[in-house]
Design an enzyme around this catalytic site. Structure first.
Site, short mmCIF file in Angstrom:
data_model
loop_
_atom_site.label_atom_id
_atom_site.label_comp_id
_atom_site.label_asym_id
_atom_site.label_seq_id
_atom_site.Cartn_x
_atom_site.Cartn_y
_atom_site.Cartn_z
N GLU A 174 0.86 -1.07 -0.06
CA GLU A 174 0.05 -0.04 0.20
C GLU A 174 1.02 1.29 -0.07
O GLU A 174 1.68 1.23 1.00
CB GLU A 174 -0.88 0.08 1.28
N ASP A 181 5.34 1.28 -2.93
CA ASP A 181 4.79 0.99 -4.35
C ASP A 181 4.92 -0.47 -4.61
O ASP A 181 5.69 -1.14 -4.48
CB ASP A 181 5.46 1.78 -5.52
N ASP A 237 -5.23 -4.39 -7.79
CA ASP A 237 -6.33 -3.69 -8.07
C ASP A 237 -5.95 -2.29 -7.65
O ASP A 237 -5.89 -1.58 -6.56
CB ASP A 237 -7.38 -3.92 -6.72
#
Length: 224
Positions: free
Chosen positions: A93, A125, A143
């Site tokens: 995240e 990242d 996602d």
């Protein structure tokens, strides 16, 4: 109808985009500008992302999975439900506030999933996590933004280039899976996935329990 209330806002590292956490009663949304990146009432396709992976990984031991990014955690919770006690899941995240919101205003929604001993956090990242790996993961679930057409951070588009897909392929174990969520079909991306060395399957997922908007999940299986 109850009004939306803003609970927090943050900038995306390395980009000028701003994310806002909104709440209306028991419903949450994370917005970029006027667009909802995710909504806690429309979870079907995020759950399907993990369920598709778990179904295809059935029978494997010591599964290693990378999920990028956390979102509202629906994919993570579905993966935890579908994988065994010997699995390990890395959640990448980029935006620290997203995890703060998960542990704060959305703690009930998070349901302790971030504290599961099978879960570790990569603060950064997902592309960096993929690039640092070599034959490490049974599955990589992406996602990020709205799919191949980056929305909240232009740099995310690198994940979906031919070079980015080949890097993901190298990070997977033999017969590993790259599973990608998208808001819309993209023939050019599906072709790139095949050219990067994946056997490609395209699945339609609905926003909410078989109803609502239609989204796309691509399953790329590493040939060897």
């Amino acid at each position: 109808m109850l009004p939306w209330v803003e609970l927090g806002r943050t900038t995306v590292p390395g980009d000028s985009s701003e994310l806002r956490l909104m709440q209306r009663g028991g419903e949450f949304a994370i917005m970029v500008g006027p667009i909802a990146l995710m909504n806690s009432r429309m979870t079907g396709s995020e759950i399907a992302l993990a369920e598709v992976a778990c179904e295809r990984l059935k029978g494997r031991r010591n599964v290693r999975m990378l999920i990028g990014g956390y979102g509202m955690g629906f994919t993570l919770r579905a993966a935890l439900a579908g994988l065994g006690a010997d699995a390990k899941i890395v959640v990448a995240e980029l935006v620290p506030a997203v995890l703060d919101w998960a542990r704060g205003p959305m703690a009930e929604l998070t349901a302790g999933s971030l504290d599961d001993p099978r879960v570790s956090i990569h603060d950064g990242d997902v592309g960096a996590a993929i690039g640092a790996a070599s034959s490490s993961f049974d599955a990589i679930l992406l996602d990020v933004d709205n799919g191949p057409d980056g929305l909240s951070r232009s740099a995310n588009g690198k994940l979906y280039t031919r070079a980015g897909l080949e890097t993901a392929r190298k990070a997977l174990k033999p017969s590993g899976l790259l599973i990608v969520w998208s808001a819309a079909p993209d023939r050019a991306f599906a072709a790139r996935l095949g050219h990067a060395g994946f056997a490609v399957e395209e699945i339609t997922a609905r926003a909410h329990k078989g109803r609502g908007g239609r989204y796309v999940i691509w399953v790329g299986k590493k040939a060897r």
